[in-house]
Write a protein that holds these residues in place. Structure first.
Motif, PDB file in Angstrom:
ATOM      1  N   ARG A  73       4.487  12.625   3.869  1.00 37.63           N
ATOM      2  CA  ARG A  73       3.688  13.079   5.010  1.00 37.63           C
ATOM      3  C   ARG A  73       2.289  12.479   4.957  1.00 37.63           C
ATOM      4  O   ARG A  73       1.762  12.022   5.981  1.00 37.63           O
ATOM      5  CB  ARG A  73       3.613  14.612   5.003  1.00 37.63           C
ATOM      6  N   SER A  74       1.680  12.437   3.787  1.00 35.21           N
ATOM      7  CA  SER A  74       0.342  11.845   3.656  1.00 35.21           C
ATOM      8  C   SER A  74       0.379  10.351   3.952  1.00 35.21           C
ATOM      9  O   SER A  74      -0.507   9.819   4.628  1.00 35.21           O
ATOM     10  CB  SER A  74      -0.208  12.084   2.246  1.00 35.21           C
ATOM     11  N   ILE A  75       1.418   9.668   3.450  1.00 40.56           N
ATOM     12  CA  ILE A  75       1.562   8.232   3.706  1.00 40.56           C
ATOM     13  C   ILE A  75       1.754   7.988   5.201  1.00 40.56           C
ATOM     14  O   ILE A  75       1.179   7.055   5.777  1.00 40.56           O
ATOM     15  CB  ILE A  75       2.728   7.649   2.892  1.00 40.56           C
ATOM     16  N   GLN A  76       2.540   8.829   5.848  1.00 45.65           N
ATOM     17  CA  GLN A  76       2.768   8.709   7.288  1.00 45.65           C
ATOM     18  C   GLN A  76       1.453   8.787   8.058  1.00 45.65           C
ATOM     19  O   GLN A  76       1.192   7.976   8.961  1.00 45.65           O
ATOM     20  CB  GLN A  76       3.693   9.827   7.772  1.00 45.65           C
ATOM     21  N   PHE A 114       0.841  -1.202   0.000  1.00 44.19           N
ATOM     22  CA  PHE A 114       0.000   0.000   0.000  1.00 44.19           C
ATOM     23  C   PHE A 114       0.877   1.253   0.000  1.00 44.19           C
ATOM     24  O   PHE A 114       0.712   2.153  -0.834  1.00 44.19           O
ATOM     25  CB  PHE A 114      -0.899  -0.042   1.241  1.00 44.19           C
ATOM     26  N   ALA A 115       1.846   1.312   0.917  1.00 46.59           N
ATOM     27  CA  ALA A 115       2.707   2.491   1.042  1.00 46.59           C
ATOM     28  C   ALA A 115       3.621   2.647  -0.170  1.00 46.59           C
ATOM     29  O   ALA A 115       3.791   3.757  -0.702  1.00 46.59           O
ATOM     30  CB  ALA A 115       3.534   2.393   2.318  1.00 46.59           C
ATOM     31  N   THR A 116       4.193   1.533  -0.620  1.00 48.73           N
ATOM     32  CA  THR A 116       5.118   1.586  -1.747  1.00 48.73           C
ATOM     33  C   THR A 116       4.420   2.033  -3.024  1.00 48.73           C
ATOM     34  O   THR A 116       4.942   2.874  -3.768  1.00 48.73           O
ATOM     35  CB  THR A 116       5.762   0.198  -1.968  1.00 48.73           C
ATOM     36  N   HIS A 117       3.239   1.498  -3.273  1.00 50.13           N
ATOM     37  CA  HIS A 117       2.523   1.854  -4.503  1.00 50.13           C
ATOM     38  C   HIS A 117       2.043   3.305  -4.474  1.00 50.13           C
ATOM     39  O   HIS A 117       2.017   3.975  -5.508  1.00 50.13           O
ATOM     40  CB  HIS A 117       1.342   0.894  -4.720  1.00 50.13           C
ATOM     41  N   THR A 132      10.382   9.274  10.099  1.00 44.92           N
ATOM     42  CA  THR A 132      11.570   8.448   9.874  1.00 44.92           C
ATOM     43  C   THR A 132      11.176   7.010   9.570  1.00 44.92           C
ATOM     44  O   THR A 132      11.792   6.338   8.741  1.00 44.92           O
ATOM     45  CB  THR A 132      12.486   8.480  11.113  1.00 44.92           C
ATOM     46  N   THR A 133      10.131   6.527  10.249  1.00 44.33           N
ATOM     47  CA  THR A 133       9.646   5.164  10.004  1.00 44.33           C
ATOM     48  C   THR A 133       9.114   5.039   8.587  1.00 44.33           C
ATOM     49  O   THR A 133       9.329   4.027   7.912  1.00 44.33           O
ATOM     50  CB  THR A 133       8.535   4.811  11.008  1.00 44.33           C
ATOM     51  N   THR A 134       8.434   6.069   8.121  1.00 46.84           N
ATOM     52  CA  THR A 134       7.845   6.044   6.780  1.00 46.84           C
ATOM     53  C   THR A 134       8.921   6.150   5.707  1.00 46.84           C
ATOM     54  O   THR A 134       8.751   5.624   4.598  1.00 46.84           O
ATOM     55  CB  THR A 134       6.842   7.205   6.622  1.00 46.84           C
ATOM     56  N   GLU A 135      10.025   6.802   6.030  1.00 44.18           N
ATOM     57  CA  GLU A 135      11.068   7.052   5.029  1.00 44.18           C
ATOM     58  C   GLU A 135      11.701   5.769   4.495  1.00 44.18           C
ATOM     59  O   GLU A 135      12.370   5.792   3.468  1.00 44.18           O
ATOM     60  CB  GLU A 135      12.166   7.943   5.623  1.00 44.18           C
ATOM     61  N   GLY A 188      -0.248   5.755  10.159  1.00 39.83           N
ATOM     62  CA  GLY A 188      -0.282   5.942  11.603  1.00 39.83           C
ATOM     63  C   GLY A 188       1.090   5.878  12.243  1.00 39.83           C
ATOM     64  O   GLY A 188       1.211   5.540  13.419  1.00 39.83           O
ATOM     65  N   HIS A 189       2.138   6.237  11.478  1.00 40.97           N
ATOM     66  CA  HIS A 189       3.494   6.277  12.026  1.00 40.97           C
ATOM     67  C   HIS A 189       3.669   7.548  12.859  1.00 40.97           C
ATOM     68  O   HIS A 189       3.327   8.640  12.408  1.00 40.97           O
ATOM     69  CB  HIS A 189       4.541   6.276  10.909  1.00 40.97           C
ATOM     70  N   GLU A 190       4.218   7.405  14.066  1.00 40.12           N
ATOM     71  CA  GLU A 190       4.470   8.580  14.894  1.00 40.12           C
ATOM     72  C   GLU A 190       5.559   9.453  14.285  1.00 40.12           C
ATOM     73  O   GLU A 190       5.481  10.675  14.316  1.00 40.12           O
ATOM     74  CB  GLU A 190       4.874   8.165  16.316  1.00 40.12           C
TER      75      GLU A 190
END
Length: 300
Positions: free
Chosen positions: A262-265, A250-253, A274-277, A269-271
């Motif tokens: 920022r929208s993906i984060q 989902f995130a990769t696509h 950095t986790t999303t990066e 639900g990542h705090e």
């Protein structure tokens, strides 16, 4: 108090003071119980209040032969939280694990599926059964909304705001967020809800839970894993996949198709962003396209 009493109070602290999810609490408690069992098995009589760094180092060395570095780091994190709790409650003045370093871990890139893989998996669902309609709706929700498996199985009918185009999800630490939901995913959820779910012998305590097993109870996380593994075998998909693979996909696509981090984060639900990066490292082709499009030296 003995170890069991301190662990029980630690469990209450994690639930009430820190508001952690049930799964997180169970993991933390299990970490401390491993230490407790080690002390019992080796006839080491010491309490949480006077256990020394040397004893903990011996325990960590003992367990390091049985678990991988990532699990070892997770164990250390749980134990440090326990001793920080003892400091918080003024049972101890120091954390005996303060100087013990966790093993260095490389950041593991998430496994992802192609859009074709996902289409094939969902296409392999047997829609001639009631469970098939449910499974199609579940997989579309996992992929279409990027949910964790724990968020999927606890999703409630009262969390569906289809008129507004959102669902409300309760994530880690009971933190809630709203995620957009596509008309296609809404369609499959509605079919399942109206044509299958309503005919189940629904247990009273699960009357608001969306996805149910044939006995009218909440699905277990293990069952969702099994469903996905069986579908992968059915289409001869030689990849080690899980419900979380749909979330990574989902995130990769989204990123590949131009969504901002920022929208993906927010949707994941990542705090911390950095986790999303980590998804920036999954698709090198996408990074190359960004460079070619936006760097001033590449503009004519």
């Amino acid at each position: 108090m003995n170890w069991s009493s301190y662990i029980k109070n630690f469990e209450a602290y994690l639930k009430i003071e820190r508001g952690l999810s049930k799964n997180s609490i169970e993991s933390y408690v299990l970490d401390v119980e491993k230490l407790q069992h080690y002390l019992i098995d080796n006839a080491i009589e010491v309490s949480p209040l006077n256990i020394k760094e040397e004893t903990l180092q011996e325990f960590i060395y003992h367990t390091s032969k049985q678990i991988n570095p990532r699990s070892q780091a997770r164990l250390l994190s749980g134990l440090k939280s326990f001793f920080n709790y003892l400091i918080f409650e003024e049972y101890r003045q120091d954390n005996p694990l303060e100087l013990i370093e966790a093993p260095r871990l490389g950041r593991k890139l998430p496994d992802t599926l192609s859009i074709k893989d996902i289409d094939n998996l969902i296409g392999a669902v047997d829609l001639s059964t009631n469970e098939g309609e449910r499974n199609r709706a579940m997989l579309e929700t996992l992929y279409g909304c990027g949910l964790r498996v724990s968020e999927l199985v606890t999703l409630k009918i009262s969390d569906l705001f289809f008129d507004e185009g959102f669902i409300k999800v309760t994530g880690k630490g009971n933190k809630q967020r709203f995620i957009p939901i596509s008309p296609l995913t809404q369609k499959y959820i509605t079919i399942y809800k109206n044509e299958v779910r309503r005919h189940l012998p629904i247990q009273k305590e699960f009357s608001d839970t969306l996805f149910l097993n044939r006995r009218g109870k909440q699905l277990s996380r293990a069952m969702v894993f099994t469903i996905i593994k069986d579908l992968a075998k059915k289409i001869n998909l030689n990849k080690n996949i899980s419900p979380h693979t749909f979330r990574h996909s989902f995130a990769t696509h989204l990123l590949e198709n131009g969504a901002d981090l920022r929208s993906i984060q927010l949707m994941l639900g990542h705090e911390s962003i950095t986790t999303t990066e980590i998804y920036m490292h999954v698709d090198r082709k996408h990074l190359n396209q960004v460079m070619q499009t936006f760097h001033p030296r590449n503009k004519k």
